[in-house]
Write an enzyme that holds these catalytic residues in place. Structure first.
Site, PDB file in Angstrom:
ATOM      1  CG  HIS A 107      -0.178   0.063   2.530  1.00  0.00           C
ATOM      2  ND1 HIS A 107       0.562  -0.825   3.176  1.00  0.00           N
ATOM      3  CD2 HIS A 107      -0.268   1.276   3.563  1.00  0.00           C
ATOM      4  CE1 HIS A 107       0.930  -0.350   4.239  1.00  0.00           C
ATOM      5  NE2 HIS A 107       0.602   0.789   4.528  1.00  0.00           N
ATOM      6  CG  ASP A 109       1.558   4.978   4.992  1.00  0.00           C
ATOM      7  OD1 ASP A 109       1.103   4.057   5.014  1.00  0.00           O
ATOM      8  OD2 ASP A 109       2.517   5.821   5.383  1.00  0.00           O
ATOM      9  CG  HIS A 263       5.005   1.095   3.171  1.00  0.00           C
ATOM     10  ND1 HIS A 263       4.583   2.107   2.626  1.00  0.00           N
ATOM     11  CD2 HIS A 263       4.454   0.720   4.428  1.00  0.00           C
ATOM     12  CE1 HIS A 263       3.769   2.740   3.558  1.00  0.00           C
ATOM     13  NE2 HIS A 263       3.502   1.780   4.652  1.00  0.00           N
ATOM     14  NE  ARG A 278       2.038   6.467   9.301  1.00  0.00           N
ATOM     15  CZ  ARG A 278       0.994   5.786   8.767  1.00  0.00           C
ATOM     16  NH1 ARG A 278       1.275   4.543   8.452  1.00  0.00           N
ATOM     17  NH2 ARG A 278      -0.230   6.121   9.023  1.00  0.00           N
TER      18      ARG A 278
END
Length: 302
Positions: A107, A109, A263, A278
């Site tokens: 995907h 983000d 990723h 994150r």
């Protein structure tokens, strides 16, 4: 944008070592913080645009406040649209494997928003003794590798991205508790956006393939054609030659250009503990090669 990697070793003294042929570099000679000078930040951004994902070892000194302060030097941080921020922070999303934080599908983000993040900054707090690597893929070189005929098809396609997808089908190993948590948190508000499959990067002018796990269908295509076309193009993104794999150590930081990568966090570490934090940086509305902008549909509660 024309990039000369040799420049990266001159201005601020940071060291850049390529990790794989098409994507990824390890950066040395820098201690990340909110106090870095403009020249160092400029070289970090330059390395990021060229290598798509960059890695920093030995950043154990970073706490949540430092993490957020450093992110603010790279752009405007943004909280996740549906998931709660970590306690005591403004923007940080905690990814704890024990609480469903296993993003084991390819995907980019938050592409269910029209302004999906420009970049993500991920810091490793707890890592398993084996497994738990993350893999990134370069969506710009994936586009460049397409034949002229496939590019012509891809250039004209648009896709619907949404955070409401079949969680059980994507993660058949998930428990009933995991599925309930997904519905009550990640998909608590449903977002849908129509994006061009081929976008123009706002800083490098590269053409990239905007696909990944949030794609629900290709606009104007039958279900079968949509599935086949998506699989064909997605397979070009994730070819091994187009990827880099990172073995995490506690204190590592990875920054990736979310506009030019996908990723996948590999779920191969069983019940071992894995905790990441994150921060994402706000991006711009995606633009197609003919100048049309992505269209966001009205969010709704399922």
């Amino acid at each position: 944008m024309s990039v000369n990697p040799k420049r990266l070793n001159v201005a601020s003294g940071i060291e850049v070592r390529r990790v794989a042929g098409r994507i990824g570099a390890e950066i040395g000679g820098v201690r990340l913080s909110g106090d870095l000078d403009a020249r160092t930040i400029g070289d970090i951004r330059y390395a990021l645009l060229h290598h798509k994902v960059i890695f920093f070892r030995g950043q154990q000194h970073l706490d949540d406040a430092d993490h957020e302060a450093f992110a603010e030097l790279l752009g405007t941080p943004a909280a996740h649209p549906t998931l709660a921020t970590a306690k005591g922070t403004s923007y940080i999303l905690e990814l704890d494997a024990a609480r469903g934080g296993r993003a084991n599908q390819w995907h980019t983000d938050v592409t269910f928003l029209d302004r999906y993040p420009a970049a993500s900054i991920l810091r490793a707090l707890v890592v398993p003794s084996y497994g738990g690597d993350t893999v990134w893929a370069n969506t710009a070189t994936a586009y460049n590798d397409l034949t002229a005929e496939l590019r012509d098809v891809a250039d004209r396609l648009w896709a619907v991205h949404s955070n409401a997808y079949d969680y059980a089908a994507v993660r058949p190993e998930s428990s009933a508790e995991d599925r309930q948590r997904f519905a009550q948190t990640f998909a608590s508000t449903v977002y849908e956006t129509e994006h061009p499959v081929v976008t123009v990067h706002p800083e490098t002018n590269e053409r990239t393939l905007l696909l990944g796990g949030f794609v629900q269908k290709l606009v104007g295509q039958s279900r079968d054609d949509s599935t086949h076309l998506y699989s064909l193009l997605q397979s070009r993104v994730t070819r091994l030659e187009n990827t880099v794999r990172w073995r995490w150590e506690a204190g590592d930081v990875a920054i990736w250009d979310n506009r030019a990568t996908q990723h996948y966090a590999i779920n191969d570490y069983g019940d071992q503990h894995r905790v990441m934090r994150r921060v994402t940086i706000e991006g711009d509305v995606a633009v197609s090669i003919d100048g049309r902008r992505s269209v966001s549909r009205v969010p709704r509660t399922p």
